[in-house]
Design a protein around this motif. Structure first.
Motif, short mmCIF file in Angstrom:
data_model
loop_
_atom_site.label_atom_id
_atom_site.label_comp_id
_atom_site.label_asym_id
_atom_site.label_seq_id
_atom_site.Cartn_x
_atom_site.Cartn_y
_atom_site.Cartn_z
N ARG A 161 0.87 -1.18 0.00
CA ARG A 161 0.00 0.00 0.00
C ARG A 161 0.90 1.23 0.00
O ARG A 161 1.93 1.24 0.68
CB ARG A 161 -0.91 0.01 1.23
CG ARG A 161 -1.95 1.10 1.20
CD ARG A 161 -3.00 0.88 2.28
NE ARG A 161 -4.07 1.87 2.18
CZ ARG A 161 -5.15 1.87 2.95
NH1 ARG A 161 -5.29 0.95 3.88
NH2 ARG A 161 -6.07 2.80 2.80
N VAL A 162 0.48 2.25 -0.72
CA VAL A 162 1.27 3.48 -0.78
C VAL A 162 0.43 4.65 -0.36
O VAL A 162 -0.80 4.65 -0.50
CB VAL A 162 1.86 3.71 -2.20
CG1 VAL A 162 2.87 2.62 -2.54
CG2 VAL A 162 0.77 3.78 -3.23
N TYR A 163 1.11 5.65 0.15
CA TYR A 163 0.47 6.86 0.61
C TYR A 163 1.25 8.06 0.06
O TYR A 163 2.48 8.00 -0.03
CB TYR A 163 0.49 6.95 2.15
CG TYR A 163 -0.08 5.75 2.86
CD1 TYR A 163 0.71 4.65 3.16
CD2 TYR A 163 -1.42 5.73 3.25
CE1 TYR A 163 0.20 3.56 3.83
CE2 TYR A 163 -1.94 4.64 3.92
CZ TYR A 163 -1.14 3.56 4.22
OH TYR A 163 -1.66 2.47 4.88
N TYR A 164 0.52 9.11 -0.28
CA TYR A 164 1.15 10.32 -0.79
C TYR A 164 0.54 11.55 -0.15
O TYR A 164 -0.67 11.60 0.10
CB TYR A 164 0.99 10.44 -2.31
CG TYR A 164 1.71 9.38 -3.10
CD1 TYR A 164 1.05 8.28 -3.61
CD2 TYR A 164 3.08 9.49 -3.34
CE1 TYR A 164 1.71 7.31 -4.33
CE2 TYR A 164 3.76 8.52 -4.07
CZ TYR A 164 3.07 7.43 -4.56
OH TYR A 164 3.73 6.48 -5.28
N ALA A 165 1.38 12.54 0.05
CA ALA A 165 0.87 13.84 0.45
C ALA A 165 0.16 14.46 -0.75
O ALA A 165 0.54 14.23 -1.90
CB ALA A 165 2.03 14.74 0.89
N ASP A 166 -0.88 15.23 -0.50
CA ASP A 166 -1.64 15.84 -1.59
C ASP A 166 -0.75 16.69 -2.50
O ASP A 166 -0.96 16.76 -3.70
CB ASP A 166 -2.77 16.70 -1.03
CG ASP A 166 -3.89 15.88 -0.44
OD1 ASP A 166 -4.70 16.45 0.32
OD2 ASP A 166 -3.96 14.66 -0.73
#
Length: 126
Positions: A57-62
């Protein structure tokens, strides 16, 4: 003890690209969370992206969605941050972070991460 070594920073003009690397060692489990943070002068350290190895799973700042991509190599010992369409607001010291097991909650807070690299400077000129 987990050790993280970043590389790949440098200077680039606006619109350019850079790829950061983070070589990790010392993990005893394949389950981990790897992240990239950045800190500009006078500002708080902020989460840029994170990758949970299992489940993937990956997460990014807007602020970086659609421009930055976090990935890992097949051995899961190196994490990359591909940065495209860079702008001067991306100028900062970039840090690799790691946490054994699941990503801290929230992932974008510097609190809860086990290990940190020394940082690599990214400078984007207009």
């Amino acid at each position: 003890q987990v050790q993280l070594v970043e590389s790949g920073g440098g200077s680039v003009q606006a619109g350019g690209s850079l790829r950061l690397s983070c070589a990790a060692s010392g993990f005893t489990s394949s389950s981990r969370c790897m992240g990239w943070f950045r800190q500009a002068p006078g500002k708080e350290r902020e989460g840029v992206a994170a990758l949970q190895t299992a489940p993937g799973r990956v997460y990014y700042a807007d602020s970086v969605k659609g421009r930055f991509t976090i990935s890992q190599d097949n051995t899961k010992t190196t994490v990359y941050l591909q940065m495209n369409s860079l702008n001067p607001e991306d100028t900062a010291m970039y840090y690799c972070a790691a946490d054994r097991g699941f990503c801290p909650s929230p992932w974008y807070s510097r609190v809860g991460w086990d290990s940190w690299g020394q940082g690599t400077q990214v400078t984007v000129s207009s």
